[in-house]
Scaffold this active site. Structure first.
Site, mmCIF file in Angstrom:
data_model
loop_
_atom_site.group_PDB
_atom_site.id
_atom_site.type_symbol
_atom_site.label_atom_id
_atom_site.label_comp_id
_atom_site.label_asym_id
_atom_site.label_seq_id
_atom_site.Cartn_x
_atom_site.Cartn_y
_atom_site.Cartn_z
ATOM 1 C CG HIS A 85 -1.951 0.800 1.242
ATOM 2 N ND1 HIS A 85 -2.515 1.767 0.275
ATOM 3 C CD2 HIS A 85 -2.806 1.061 2.262
ATOM 4 C CE1 HIS A 85 -3.478 2.436 0.611
ATOM 5 N NE2 HIS A 85 -3.763 2.245 1.911
ATOM 6 C CG HIS A 126 -4.336 0.785 -8.296
ATOM 7 N ND1 HIS A 126 -5.533 0.904 -7.793
ATOM 8 C CD2 HIS A 126 -3.597 1.602 -7.303
ATOM 9 C CE1 HIS A 126 -6.018 1.407 -6.794
ATOM 10 N NE2 HIS A 126 -4.740 2.187 -6.536
ATOM 11 C CG ASP A 175 2.807 4.453 -3.977
ATOM 12 O OD1 ASP A 175 2.846 5.614 -3.619
ATOM 13 O OD2 ASP A 175 2.429 3.445 -3.679
HETATM 14 N N1 ACO Z 1 4.877 -6.153 -10.777
HETATM 15 C C1 ACO Z 1 4.819 -7.376 -11.644
HETATM 16 N N2 ACO Z 1 3.652 -8.162 -11.708
HETATM 17 C C2 ACO Z 1 2.484 -7.627 -10.993
HETATM 18 C C3 ACO Z 1 2.333 -6.240 -10.376
HETATM 19 C C4 ACO Z 1 3.821 -5.751 -10.340
HETATM 20 N N3 ACO Z 1 3.695 -4.617 -9.731
HETATM 21 N N4 ACO Z 1 1.271 -6.135 -9.853
HETATM 22 C C5 ACO Z 1 0.463 -7.248 -10.438
HETATM 23 N N5 ACO Z 1 1.126 -8.059 -11.162
HETATM 24 C C6 ACO Z 1 0.750 -9.344 -11.836
HETATM 25 C C7 ACO Z 1 0.591 -10.354 -10.680
HETATM 26 O O1 ACO Z 1 1.936 -10.960 -10.839
HETATM 27 C C8 ACO Z 1 -0.489 -11.124 -11.013
HETATM 28 O O2 ACO Z 1 -0.064 -12.017 -12.124
HETATM 29 P P1 ACO Z 1 -0.469 -13.477 -12.704
HETATM 30 O O3 ACO Z 1 -2.109 -13.320 -12.721
HETATM 31 O O4 ACO Z 1 0.252 -13.936 -13.592
HETATM 32 O O5 ACO Z 1 -0.257 -14.321 -11.142
HETATM 33 C C9 ACO Z 1 -1.361 -10.183 -11.678
HETATM 34 O O6 ACO Z 1 -0.550 -9.128 -11.999
HETATM 35 C C10 ACO Z 1 -2.536 -9.858 -10.457
HETATM 36 O O7 ACO Z 1 -1.904 -9.307 -9.588
HETATM 37 P P2 ACO Z 1 -2.365 -9.307 -8.168
HETATM 38 O O8 ACO Z 1 -1.174 -9.242 -6.902
HETATM 39 O O9 ACO Z 1 -3.284 -10.666 -7.895
HETATM 40 O O10 ACO Z 1 -3.261 -7.856 -8.165
HETATM 41 P P3 ACO Z 1 -3.777 -7.325 -6.885
HETATM 42 O O11 ACO Z 1 -5.079 -6.346 -7.119
HETATM 43 O O12 ACO Z 1 -4.128 -8.022 -5.624
HETATM 44 O O13 ACO Z 1 -2.662 -6.382 -6.429
HETATM 45 C C11 ACO Z 1 -1.166 -4.593 -6.049
HETATM 46 C C12 ACO Z 1 -2.658 -5.009 -6.468
HETATM 47 C C13 ACO Z 1 -1.000 -5.102 -4.385
HETATM 48 C C14 ACO Z 1 -1.167 -2.951 -5.834
HETATM 49 C C15 ACO Z 1 -0.209 -5.173 -6.817
HETATM 50 O O14 ACO Z 1 -0.302 -4.673 -8.125
HETATM 51 C C16 ACO Z 1 1.398 -4.966 -6.141
HETATM 52 O O15 ACO Z 1 1.835 -5.666 -5.350
HETATM 53 N N6 ACO Z 1 1.942 -3.700 -6.634
HETATM 54 C C17 ACO Z 1 3.284 -3.394 -6.204
HETATM 55 C C18 ACO Z 1 3.199 -2.740 -5.038
HETATM 56 C C19 ACO Z 1 2.692 -1.212 -5.145
HETATM 57 O O16 ACO Z 1 3.118 -0.610 -5.991
HETATM 58 N N7 ACO Z 1 1.613 -0.903 -4.538
HETATM 59 C C20 ACO Z 1 1.044 0.336 -4.567
HETATM 60 C C21 ACO Z 1 -0.446 0.405 -4.890
HETATM 61 S S1 ACO Z 1 -1.058 2.068 -5.175
HETATM 62 C C22 ACO Z 1 -1.323 2.413 -3.633
HETATM 63 O O17 ACO Z 1 -1.420 1.705 -2.420
HETATM 64 C C23 ACO Z 1 -1.074 3.890 -3.292
#
Ligand code: ACO
Length: 382
Positions: A226, A265, A319
């Site tokens: 987050h 996201h 971010d």
């Molecule tokens: N890098 C690489 N792959 C990603 C990323 C990423 N940053 N985000 C999602 N994916 C991929 C996952 O590996 C997954 O792939 P798969 O279907 O092949 O297994 C798919 O996209 C779905 O990802 P989830 O993690 O299930 O998506 P979710 O909606 O649960 O997560 C989250 C969203 C937590 C923001 C995720 O994108 C993440 O961890 N990002 C990196 C951390 C980040 O930047 N957080 C800030 C969010 S904005 C905020 O809070 C202000």
């Protein structure tokens, strides 16, 4: 499973559960739209201030000239901390994580508020205003304390953004720097039912108090999935150490199925509109402060990610470019998330004030998948 439970859908991560109605922020994740009370985020970032945006979130309308002047004056008169709070800041371990410090200090504000548990709307707004106004001093004060510097008291004649930078550095920021900070505060002020806002609502829905709700939210924002992601972005940019290494670094991460910080996201499956605005801004401020190399690495990462995972709807989030902006403003990496909290406190409190208008305890169920009817075995027999 009971009949009642059978009718319920299990929704791990609350991905598709709507838990309440809100008039504060509208997000269209497909089109990349974010509005606060109907005003486009881009319009607010260009024309508003953090103080005005907070008024908008709390009152669900823009203030008149005199209302804004009055609100700003009330915020400014609340900037300073009591002697006891300044003493508490200097009593904290210098090596503490600033988010732990901020959470502890925000919670401590309740201790000196004789009406901390007054549940009236008026008291809740007063407490919200106190937290909004004092958080910059808590963050900047702790940062100076850990660096062994004299504490700087707030500048009660300037904006939250300007006073914060002044307390942090001991020098008046340039107008451009103060405006950059103000825009970051506007862009991070609210964002629907994100994890920390939801956490604050869970707390306030028990009819606890505003200080507890915000303390809960700070703890939730701290996580790397987050609010902690902006710090993760900066660590990544420093690890890459040169644009020529970006390709192998990112490909390596994707092969290992590691998350690339600052991308993806839960709601946006197109570009996060806050990132679009910040990208342009980050470039300008990076150029001004000699950090353009850092910005160019970010741009390169964006290109690689677009090529590799753009089709999956994974784009830069807020971010990603806020990291370069904060770094260019001279902030230490571990202050990025406290700064996010300093802004989001306006959204957390706005949502709590709104939710309390028609409060209902938030209490979801869980889908029990453990064993049943086990026989208790005496400890001597185990
Ligand atoms: N890098 C690489 N792959 C990603 C990323 C990423 N940053 N985000 C999602 N994916 C991929 C996952 O590996 C997954 O792939 P798969 O279907 O092949 O297994 C798919 O996209 C779905 O990802 P989830 O993690 O299930 O998506 P979710 O909606 O649960 O997560 C989250 C969203 C937590 C923001 C995720 O994108 C993440 O961890 N990002 C990196 C951390 C980040 O930047 N957080 C800030 C969010 S904005 C905020 O809070 C202000």
């Amino acid at each position: 499973m009971s009949a009642v439970m059978q009718e319920m859908q299990t929704d791990i991560g609350l991905v598709s559960t709507v838990v309440a109605r809100s008039s504060l922020s509208f997000i269209d994740g497909e089109k990349g739209v974010l509005e606060y009370v109907g005003y486009d985020i881009d319009d607010l970032a260009r024309n508003s201030t953090f103080e005005e945006t907070t008024f908008l979130l709390w009152h669900q309308r823009l203030p008149s000239h005199s209302e804004l002047a009055d609100f700003t004056a009330r915020v400014q008169s609340n900037y300073d901390l009591s002697d006891a709070m300044w003493d508490m800041i200097v009593s904290l371990p210098r090596d503490a994580n600033p988010m732990h410090a901020l959470r502890t200090l925000t919670s401590a504000l309740a201790l000196e508020d004789p009406n901390a548990d007054d549940p009236s709307e008026e008291a809740n707004e007063r407490k919200s205003l106190a937290m909004l106004a004092k958080m910059p001093a808590l963050i900047a004060g702790f940062d100076r304390h850990r660096k062994g510097l004299d504490l700087v008291r707030p500048d009660t004649s300037s904006s939250i953004a300007e006073s914060f930078l002044y307390m942090l550095t001991g020098e008046k920021p340039t107008q451009r720097m103060a405006r950059a900070m103000d825009i970051c505060l506007i862009l991070h002020a609210d964002h629907g039912f994100n994890a920390s806002t939801f956490a604050s609502l869970v707390t306030i829905s028990t009819l606890s108090d505003m200080y507890s709700a915000v303390t809960t939210a700070i703890g939730t924002l701290k996580g790397p999935l987050h609010g902690g992601a902006n710090q993760g972005v900066m660590i990544m940019l420093q690890e890459i150490d040169g644009i020529e290494n970006a390709e192998s670094f990112i490909m390596d991460k994707l092969t290992r199925k590691d998350k690339v910080m600052g991308f993806g996201h839960r709601v946006y499956k197109s570009v996060d509109p806050r990132a679009t605005y910040l990208k342009t801004f980050a470039e300008g401020i990076a150029q001004d402060t000699g950090n353009i190399d850092l910005f160019n690495i970010s741009k390169r990462i964006e290109e690689i990610m677009d090529r590799e995972v753009g089709a999956k709807g994974i784009y830069p989030n807020v971010d990603f470019y806020s990291a370069t902006t904060y770094f260019s403003l001279g902030l230490d990496l571990d202050l990025f998330t406290p700064l996010f909290a300093m802004s989001r406190v306006s959204g957390w409190t706005a949502h709590c004030l709104e939710y309390l208008e028609d409060n209902r305890l938030i209490r979801p169920r869980c889908d029990y998948v453990g064993p049943h009817a086990k026989e208790y075995v005496d400890i001597s027999q185990r």
